[in-house]
Design an enzyme around this catalytic site. Structure first.
Site, PDB file in Angstrom:
ATOM      1  CG  ASP B  36      51.904 -19.337 -38.564  1.00  0.00           C
ATOM      2  OD1 ASP B  36      50.904 -18.689 -38.916  1.00  0.00           O
ATOM      3  OD2 ASP B  36      52.620 -19.939 -39.373  1.00  0.00           O
ATOM      4  CG  ASP B 307       9.266 -35.717 -18.946  1.00  0.00           C
ATOM      5  OD1 ASP B 307       8.322 -35.037 -18.513  1.00  0.00           O
ATOM      6  OD2 ASP B 307      10.270 -35.216 -19.490  1.00  0.00           O
ATOM      7  N   GLY B 442       9.395 -32.226 -21.717  1.00  0.00           N
ATOM      8  CA  GLY B 442       8.209 -32.825 -22.289  1.00  0.00           C
ATOM      9  C   GLY B 442       6.896 -32.279 -21.769  1.00  0.00           C
ATOM     10  CG  LEU B 443       4.079 -32.003 -17.762  1.00  0.00           C
ATOM     11  CD1 LEU B 443       3.087 -32.959 -18.402  1.00  0.00           C
ATOM     12  CD2 LEU B 443       4.216 -32.301 -16.278  1.00  0.00           C
TER      13      LEU B 443
END
Lengths: 430, 560
Positions: B36, B307, B442-443
């Site tokens: 443990d 964008d 995005g672009l």
């Protein structure tokens, strides 16, 4: 807590030699993995095997954490997590286990060998996994072979898991018709296995079998002609089972470093009556290569002090390598337990007076380590960052179990693992 | 028994460790076997903590079981007390110790140490990590504060108007998701509206700090999984109201400020107004020139910028602890314009809340801690982005889908060196970046759409995702991988539901050569969806062979 031996050592196996040096035997909190963690490399080694831990959520969390949660493909291990209902009655637990195994085999029809791995809770509630394996074999063998062993932390530490796993395979190894053969025992990286195979071929030693095999279904044969050469120093039970099946142990130092590898190969060569010249000729190119590679790191390490915390049972052979081939000074060599049958050849090579400790009381050991201020401390992951924060260079030991470190071509790599933390400190200015 | 490959939560005693490790002056004696101690490295490695967790393990072995393991508990408690001199000691057991029934808590209490002993009974076979953390915090706070609880119906003096209200921040722990940075961000938010911080707990607190909890006017329940039980008790016992909004995301941060304003009767309208006006740009010179000026988030503006148009309707699947999953659902849909295609949690205690949100989006929540079930749901939903835990990162990798981590369990890479909170205004900025970056910008995505004939954008072009193979190639490699695993035979049954979901073709429908060729012209990242849509269209209209014409008819009928 009283100091007491952590391992029962059969008295007949104790030789009188350098090994008379006193061993500090400690009992207290241990900062060591349990045997379950062996699964993490065994499942990579035997790719047709699956390891099913029968245990608690803690066990599942443990192997997940030990595996770093970083394995890209689906792991070849899992956990059957015990719940309250399973603890209520044993008959219930057996049925539950069968159900889980059905579910697993349905999902993974590619499994050839299934290991049921016992854990602390399954040991304590005395869930009989041997019986379960027998029962399941009736249903699934020969398509799937079901074996069982315990990796529980109340019985095993870290690398003992491999010992227990290999031990569980010994009874099902096919019988060889007693012709002479060499069995290399202990899992090695495939690349290292291939290197050794080439060397054995060159020496004319064979047939050579590696145990564990790369595929759990391709078990090596065993018989009276089988000679055992250990690649790993933590296989006490496996070796004894193999001996009981007629094999003979070739006691030897382990193939770490140039010296260890030469001694190891020589042990096999002698058993095959290979003459001295042929032996020297066979190993010469690799020895020379290894010497050149090692020299750079030897310079970085020589005269430095090393402190080894117990972890994998590789500590004694590693300490031998560090002191004899890298010129390091050994402050303390801790190991989880010492099996004299497997370790005497190594202990004999340690400098006289080396401080050996067996077992662990981690707080006291940390005190000794802080006091000694070693140049490098070999320890588990739970201790490494805290010690770094105290200004000590550490080498985390887990890498020594996972990396290819055996043999000539890895001798320099092994030294590099110890030199790297020092080199890093040298480079850093912040 | 339950079959698992990965688990979302550890056992409850790991939860207790998260409380103890976050605090100072607390030591935890854990009756447990040697294995443990692995839990230590969760903290020292994943969080790179510079100290070991304040935990002493009794480390019993099989040979001890017939003997006196109870004596080992007492020895460990005594040694730990002498070595660490804690102000409070937690005493508990792990799963194996639970079976041997030594009752370490009672044993420790019987030792008459001069410090409070908190006995933790955390049933390991029915409960999990977050519950363990929650109970530990509750019992610790309760043990220390019980003597200070005023008698029922005690009148609480009203705070005078000129005195600034004081808050406790309850819930941040070790190994939580970005707790370290969230605390700073929340303290900043509170300062902005004129609220002082009394105690932050458990992270960074000492037992003495816990004793000061009643001095505050209210409690902020920052991580409900950990803090709600404690906050409820404090509310009952000390009349401290609980702030329940978790300030993750712009909307939630506004709600958080408004809720505090209402509860402690302070005027927060300025702060709320600022957070609105700032969404328009934040270019005001006076703001730029003053480092002390409070900031609003840039998320609203970034989200409105042209964008971000490509983010519209991105299909997102969310899974994590309830707190982060709920916050993520709100941010994704209201602040980034995504479409929610799946949501779930492993925090069963908060299943109701997650189900409600799912229902709002016409979904059925995944309430499960079964990794395999979650994987199947992700594959089925075919999202374009997965927001999840370290486990969902596995799933997404395997499916070749972009992924960002929003919740524990985490890996070392989710504990970055830089300041990266999830809460407050800065948290929203961090979230915008870290969720949007795994997607193609995005672009770039538009260009790939426009110039899809360009060989540079041919099959396999993955932009930021260059390390992740496309779904098609991933499927092939998955098949290969599995086939190798199946002793060289390409056993189709080996295919997981995941691969099947990707590969599936509606029964009895085939693609004509021209249809398939046209399909291949469609950018790979939408191809799977269009393929499925078209096949469904064909099936609905009784078409057995999909031609080029069918493809465009389906497109006209269904839309993008």
């Amino acid at each position: 807590m009283a100091l007491e031996p952590c391992t029962e050592v059969p008295a007949t196996n104790i030789k009188k030699s350098n090994t008379d040096l006193s061993v500090l035997k400690e009992r207290g909190q241990r900062e060591v993995f349990c045997g379950l963690t062996g699964i993490v490399w065994l499942h990579r080694k035997m790719q047709d095997a699956f390891f099913l831990v029968v245990g608690s959520r803690t066990c599942a969390h443990l192997i997940q954490s030990a595996a770093g949660v970083m394995i890209f493909a689906e792991p070849r291990f899992g956990t059957a997590i015990l719940g309250e209902r399973d603890l209520a009655g044993l008959a219930d637990a057996n049925e539950e286990l069968d159900r889980v195994v059905d579910q697993l085999l349905e999902r993974r029809p590619d499994i050839g060998t299934l290991f049921l791995v016992g854990s602390c809770p399954s040991e304590v509630i005395k869930l009989d996994l041997a019986k379960a394996a027998e029962r399941l074999n009736h249903r699934f063998f020969p398509k799937v072979r079901i074996l069982n062993y315990s990796g529980s932390g109340i019985e095993t530490t870290f690398t003992q898991g491999e010992d227990a796993c290999l031990g569980s395979m010994v009874p099902v190894l096919p019988h060889s018709q007693d012709e002479p053969s060499l069995m290399v025992v202990g899992s090695l990286a495939d690349v290292v296995e291939d290197q050794f195979q080439r060397l054995f071929d060159k020496l004319g030693i064979g047939p050579v079998y590696f145990f564990p095999p790369r595929r759990a279904a391709q078990l090596p044969p065993i018989g009276k002609g089988t000679k055992l050469l250990l690649a790993q120093p933590f296989l006490s039970d496996t070796v004894r089972s193999l001996i009981s099946r007629g094999a003979t142990l070739l006691p030897s130092p382990y193939p770490f470093g140039i010296e260890g590898t030469t001694a190891w190969l020589k042990t096999a060569a002698d058993a095959w009556n290979i003459d001295h010249e042929r032996f020297e000729e066979a190993i010469a190119p690799q020895v020379n290569r290894a010497k050149i590679a090692l020299e750079r790191y030897r310079q970085a390490l020589t005269g430095r002090k090393a402190f080894l915390f117990p972890d994998s049972q590789l500590e004694i052979p590693l300490a031998r390598f560090l002191s004899r081939e890298c010129g390091m000074e050994l402050v303390e060599v801790g190991t989880p337990y010492i099996d004299r049958l497997l370790m005497d050849t190594e202990i004999n090579l340690l400098p006289v007076g080396t401080a050996l400790s067996e077992g662990q009381d981690v707080e006291k050991q940390l005190d000794r380590c802080r006091e000694a201020r070693p140049d490098i401390t070999v320890c588990g992951l739970g201790l490494a960052n805290p010690l770094e924060a105290e200004g000590m260079a550490t080498k985390w030991s887990i890498e020594l179990v996972f990396s290819p470190i055996h043999g000539y071509d890895q001798a320099a790599d092994l030294a590099e693992l110890f030199a790297r933390p020092l080199e890093r400190r040298r480079r850093l200015t912040v | 028994m339950e079959l698992t490959l990965w688990t979302y939560e550890g056992p409850p005693h790991v939860g207790a460790m998260r409380i103890a490790t976050g605090m100072e002056g607390v030591h935890y004696v854990l009756h447990a076997p040697q294995g443990d101690t692995y839990a230590d490295l969760l903290f020292t490695m994943i969080e790179r903590r510079d100290r070991r967790p304040p935990v002493t393990y009794t480390t019993f072995q099989a040979r001890d079981l017939g003997g006196d393991t109870a004596e080992m508990v007492k020895t460990s408690v005594r040694d730990a007390y002498e070595r660490f001199k804690p102000q409070v000691m937690l005493v508990g057991e792990s799963c194996t110790a639970e079976l041997i029934q030594d009752q370490p808590g009672s044993l420790a209490k019987g030792m008459k140490l001069p410090i409070p002993i908190v006995s933790l009974e955390l049933p390991a076979y029915s409960k999990k990590e977050n519950w363990g953390a929650s109970e530990t915090l509750y019992h610790l706070v309760r043990t220390l504060l019980l003597p200070l609880v005023p008698p029922p119906n005690t009148h609480k003096p009203k705070r005078e108007a000129h005195i600034r209200p004081k808050a406790n921040i309850i819930g941040p722990t070790a190994l939580g998701f970005r707790c370290r940075d969230d605390i700073r961000e929340v303290i900043k938010l509170l300062a902005e509206i004129g609220v002082d911080v009394n105690v932050v707990a458990p992270m960074g607190a000492t037992p003495d700090d816990l004793l000061r909890i009643p001095d505050a006017d209210f409690n902020i329940c920052l991580y409900p999984e950990i803090a709600l039980t404690t906050c409820n008790w404090l509310q009952r016992s000390f009349g401290q109201p609980t702030i329940k909004t978790v300030p993750i995301g712009v909307g939630a941060t506004r709600d958080f400020i408004a809720e505090i304003g209402k509860v402690v009767e302070i005027d927060v309208s300025e702060a709320l107004k600022r957070s609105q006006s700032d969404t328009l740009g934040n270019w005001d010179v006076s703001r730029l020139s003053s480092a002390n000026n409070p900031n609003a988030s840039r998320l609203p503006w970034y989200s409105r910028s042209v964008d971000s148009t490509y983010l519209t309707g991105k299909r997102v699947f969310i899974f994590g602890d309830a707190t982060h999953a709920l916050a993520a659902a709100r941010i994704a849909t209201e602040e980034l314009g995504f479409t929610l295609v799946g949501i779930g949690t492993y925090s069963r205690e908060f299943a109701r809340e997650v189900r409600e949100v799912a229902k709002k989006h016409g979904l059925e929540a995944v309430i499960s801690d079964d990794y395999l079930a979650v994987e199947a749901k992700v594959a089925e939903a075919a999202p374009e982005l997965v927001l999840g835990t370290q486990m969902e990162r596995h799933i997404a990798k395997r499916l070749g889908i972009p992924c960002a981590v929003i919740s524990a369990p985490i890996h070392v890479q989710d504990v970055p060196a830089r300041y990266s909170p999830q809460m407050g205004w800065e948290g929203a900025n961090v979230i915008f970046d870290s969720w949007v970056h795994p997607l193609m910008m995005g672009l770039e995505e538009h260009l790939i759409g426009m110039f899809r004939e360009d060989f540079e954008f041919a099959e396999g072009h993955m932009s930021h995702l260059h390390t992740a193979p496309s779904q098609d190639s991933r499927r092939e490699s998955l098949v290969t991988e599995q086939a190798i695993a199946a002793t060289g035979s390409s056993n189709q049954a080996v295919l997981t539901p995941v691969a099947q979901a990707v590969a599936q073709t509606v029964d009895g429908i085939t693609w004509s050569v021209d249809g398939e060729a046209e399909l291949k012209k469609i950018p790979f990242f939408v191809r799977g969806k269009i393929k499925r849509n078209t096949e469904k269209f064909a099936s609905d209209h009784g078409i057995s062979t999909i031609t080029l014409e069918t493809l465009y008819e389906a497109k006209a009928a269904i839309g993008k």
